[in-house]
Design a protein around this motif. Structure first.
Motif, mmCIF file in Angstrom:
data_model
loop_
_atom_site.group_PDB
_atom_site.id
_atom_site.type_symbol
_atom_site.label_atom_id
_atom_site.label_comp_id
_atom_site.label_asym_id
_atom_site.label_seq_id
_atom_site.Cartn_x
_atom_site.Cartn_y
_atom_site.Cartn_z
ATOM 1 N N PRO A 1 56.259 66.858 33.734
ATOM 2 C CA PRO A 1 55.375 66.984 34.911
ATOM 3 C C PRO A 1 55.247 65.761 35.700
ATOM 4 C CG PRO A 1 54.295 67.936 33.154
ATOM 5 C CD PRO A 1 55.429 67.128 32.520
ATOM 6 N N ASP A 2 55.282 64.544 35.199
ATOM 7 C CA ASP A 2 55.029 63.219 35.786
ATOM 8 C C ASP A 2 56.534 62.613 36.272
ATOM 9 O OD1 ASP A 2 55.728 62.485 33.450
ATOM 10 O OD2 ASP A 2 53.881 61.262 33.183
ATOM 11 N N GLY A 3 57.523 63.218 35.563
ATOM 12 C CA GLY A 3 58.882 62.574 35.963
ATOM 13 C C GLY A 3 59.096 61.258 34.936
ATOM 14 N N LEU A 4 58.376 61.073 34.256
ATOM 15 C CA LEU A 4 58.496 59.918 33.075
ATOM 16 C C LEU A 4 58.746 60.300 31.702
ATOM 17 C CD1 LEU A 4 55.895 57.689 34.794
ATOM 18 C CD2 LEU A 4 58.339 57.590 35.357
ATOM 19 N N SER A 5 59.363 59.491 30.997
ATOM 20 C CA SER A 5 59.360 59.901 29.505
ATOM 21 C C SER A 5 57.812 59.705 28.938
ATOM 22 C CB SER A 5 60.088 58.730 29.077
ATOM 23 O OG SER A 5 60.586 58.933 27.599
ATOM 24 N N SER A 6 57.970 60.331 27.759
ATOM 25 C CA SER A 6 56.223 60.245 27.311
ATOM 26 C C SER A 6 55.943 58.890 26.687
ATOM 27 C CB SER A 6 56.213 61.229 26.267
ATOM 28 O OG SER A 6 57.221 61.128 25.182
ATOM 29 N N THR A 7 57.020 58.313 26.077
ATOM 30 C CA THR A 7 56.807 56.875 25.390
ATOM 31 C C THR A 7 57.288 55.739 26.368
ATOM 32 O OG1 THR A 7 58.964 56.980 24.047
ATOM 33 C CG2 THR A 7 56.770 57.702 23.124
ATOM 34 N N CYS A 8 56.818 54.588 26.264
ATOM 35 C CA CYS A 8 57.269 53.453 27.014
ATOM 36 C C CYS A 8 58.581 53.247 26.641
ATOM 37 C CB CYS A 8 56.130 52.207 27.040
ATOM 38 S SG CYS A 8 56.158 51.385 25.470
ATOM 39 N N LYS A 9 59.486 52.212 27.382
ATOM 40 C CA LYS A 9 60.780 52.028 27.002
ATOM 41 C C LYS A 9 60.834 51.027 25.827
ATOM 42 C CE LYS A 9 62.389 51.836 31.921
ATOM 43 N NZ LYS A 9 62.931 51.032 33.064
ATOM 44 N N THR A 10 59.648 50.349 25.507
ATOM 45 C CA THR A 10 59.703 49.282 24.396
ATOM 46 C C THR A 10 59.694 50.293 22.984
ATOM 47 O OG1 THR A 10 58.775 47.568 25.738
ATOM 48 C CG2 THR A 10 58.602 47.334 23.259
ATOM 49 N N CYS A 11 58.892 51.090 23.101
ATOM 50 C CA CYS A 11 58.560 52.020 21.911
ATOM 51 C C CYS A 11 59.784 53.099 21.805
ATOM 52 C CB CYS A 11 57.320 52.792 22.285
ATOM 53 S SG CYS A 11 55.720 51.921 22.135
ATOM 54 N N HIS A 12 60.243 53.354 22.811
ATOM 55 C CA HIS A 12 61.536 54.342 22.708
ATOM 56 C C HIS A 12 62.615 53.481 22.216
ATOM 57 C CE1 HIS A 12 64.475 57.387 23.809
ATOM 58 N NE2 HIS A 12 65.087 56.522 24.182
ATOM 59 N N ASN A 13 62.817 52.167 22.645
ATOM 60 C CA ASN A 13 64.119 51.310 22.015
ATOM 61 C C ASN A 13 63.743 51.016 20.684
ATOM 62 O OD1 ASN A 13 65.170 51.437 24.255
ATOM 63 N ND2 ASN A 13 64.560 49.616 25.221
ATOM 64 N N ALA A 14 62.613 50.733 19.912
ATOM 65 C CA ALA A 14 62.210 50.235 18.588
ATOM 66 C C ALA A 14 62.250 51.678 17.905
ATOM 67 C CB ALA A 14 60.826 49.873 18.664
ATOM 68 N N HIS A 15 62.213 52.653 18.410
ATOM 69 C CA HIS A 15 62.272 53.925 17.561
ATOM 70 C C HIS A 15 63.741 54.445 17.463
ATOM 71 C CE1 HIS A 15 61.468 58.040 15.961
ATOM 72 N NE2 HIS A 15 61.992 58.582 16.587
ATOM 73 N N SER A 16 64.387 54.108 18.563
ATOM 74 C CA SER A 16 66.021 54.331 18.574
ATOM 75 C C SER A 16 66.692 53.419 17.333
ATOM 76 C CB SER A 16 66.433 54.372 19.759
ATOM 77 O OG SER A 16 65.909 55.163 20.733
ATOM 78 N N ARG A 17 66.077 52.004 17.483
ATOM 79 C CA ARG A 17 66.807 51.124 16.635
ATOM 80 C C ARG A 17 66.443 51.596 15.039
ATOM 81 N NH1 ARG A 17 63.828 47.190 18.805
ATOM 82 N NH2 ARG A 17 64.633 47.039 21.013
ATOM 83 N N GLN A 18 65.280 51.967 14.798
ATOM 84 C CA GLN A 18 64.823 52.640 13.456
ATOM 85 C C GLN A 18 65.746 53.524 13.061
ATOM 86 O OE1 GLN A 18 60.824 53.253 13.756
ATOM 87 N NE2 GLN A 18 60.004 51.373 13.565
ATOM 88 N N ARG A 19 65.917 54.621 13.953
ATOM 89 C CA ARG A 19 66.693 55.887 13.596
ATOM 90 C C ARG A 19 68.108 55.315 13.237
ATOM 91 N NH1 ARG A 19 65.654 59.631 18.349
ATOM 92 N NH2 ARG A 19 67.710 59.277 18.434
ATOM 93 N N ARG A 20 68.604 54.399 14.187
ATOM 94 C CA ARG A 20 70.222 54.015 13.956
ATOM 95 C C ARG A 20 70.306 53.251 12.643
ATOM 96 N NH1 ARG A 20 70.628 50.737 18.179
ATOM 97 N NH2 ARG A 20 70.052 52.266 19.547
ATOM 98 N N ALA A 21 69.432 52.408 12.012
ATOM 99 C CA ALA A 21 69.549 51.574 11.229
ATOM 100 C C ALA A 21 69.268 52.706 10.054
ATOM 101 C CB ALA A 21 68.207 50.819 11.173
ATOM 102 N N ALA A 22 68.516 53.742 10.058
ATOM 103 C CA ALA A 22 68.266 54.575 8.823
ATOM 104 C C ALA A 22 69.446 55.274 8.684
ATOM 105 C CB ALA A 22 67.193 55.635 9.095
ATOM 106 N N ARG A 23 70.318 55.685 9.797
ATOM 107 C CA ARG A 23 71.590 56.524 9.768
ATOM 108 C C ARG A 23 72.414 55.556 9.135
ATOM 109 N NH1 ARG A 23 72.886 58.269 15.043
ATOM 110 N NH2 ARG A 23 70.835 57.714 15.604
#
Length: 194
Positions: free
Chosen positions: A168-190
């Motif tokens: 609705p607001d045109g923005l992602s729900s999480t900030c870029k910093t948290c999104h990048n940290a979460h992506s790094r964790q998922r990538r490391a786990a894979r």
């Protein structure tokens, strides 16, 4: 519109039933019987078509008056000066009982509802917020300059959030910093599983 002029060769026809009878062909316009007699005389005359051709091309300024070719002066004036075309009918409108305005029929939903589309939208929005008091109006969300990230619980400027037009607001729900940290964790786990 230009008025056609009579050719020099075409003159008032002679030998008609009206020849020499000015009293018959110049009746009082307020006397319907006299007008009807003059019209009947023209219609039964052998020179009727010649008279009609002559009066049709004679300019209004040279009209001799009276009844000619079964046409009164008034009828000939209307032929020379046709009335302005009638105004087109007003476009159809439909009345919305909620807002009290007459609107174009295209502004109403396709269903057979009585309210216009604006009133339907307004009613649906108000009903939603009446049933969900904690919900925020869409315009309020779009006009914000800061947003709280649910992951880190920090309030940050809109620039710290990735764009996402599905929200609705045109923005992602999480900030870029948290999104990048979460992506790094998922990538490391894979990669650790591989």
């Amino acid at each position: 519109m230009s008025t056609p002029t009579a050719p020099a060769a075409l003159t008032f026809p002679t030998g008609g039933a009206c020849t020499g009878r000015p009293d018959l062909m110049n009746p009082d316009p307020n006397d319907p019987e006299a007008l009807e007699t003059a019209v009947e005389t023209c219609l039964s005359c052998t020179a009727y078509t010649a008279c009609l051709a002559w009066i049709t091309i004679t300019p209004a300024t040279e009209d001799p008056g009276g009844v000619i070719a079964a046409l009164t002066e008034h009828e000939r004036a209307e032929r020379h000066n046709p009335a302005a075309p009638p105004e087109p009918p007003a476009p159809p409108t439909r009345h919305c009982p909620r807002c009290g305005q007459d609107k174009d029929p295209t502004e109403f939903p396709a269903s057979a509802r009585a309210w216009c589309a604006d009133c339907h939208r307004s009613y649906a929005r108000d009903r939603y917020h009446r049933l969900n008091p904690n919900a925020q109006y869409h315009t309020d969300i779009q006009n914000r300059t800061r947003k709280t990230c649910p992951a880190c619980k920090k309030t940050k400027p809109n620039e710290d959030f990735a764009r996402n037009n599905a929200r609705p607001d045109g923005l992602s729900s999480t900030c870029k910093t948290c999104h990048n940290a979460h992506s790094r964790q998922r990538r490391a786990a894979r990669q650790g599983r591989a």
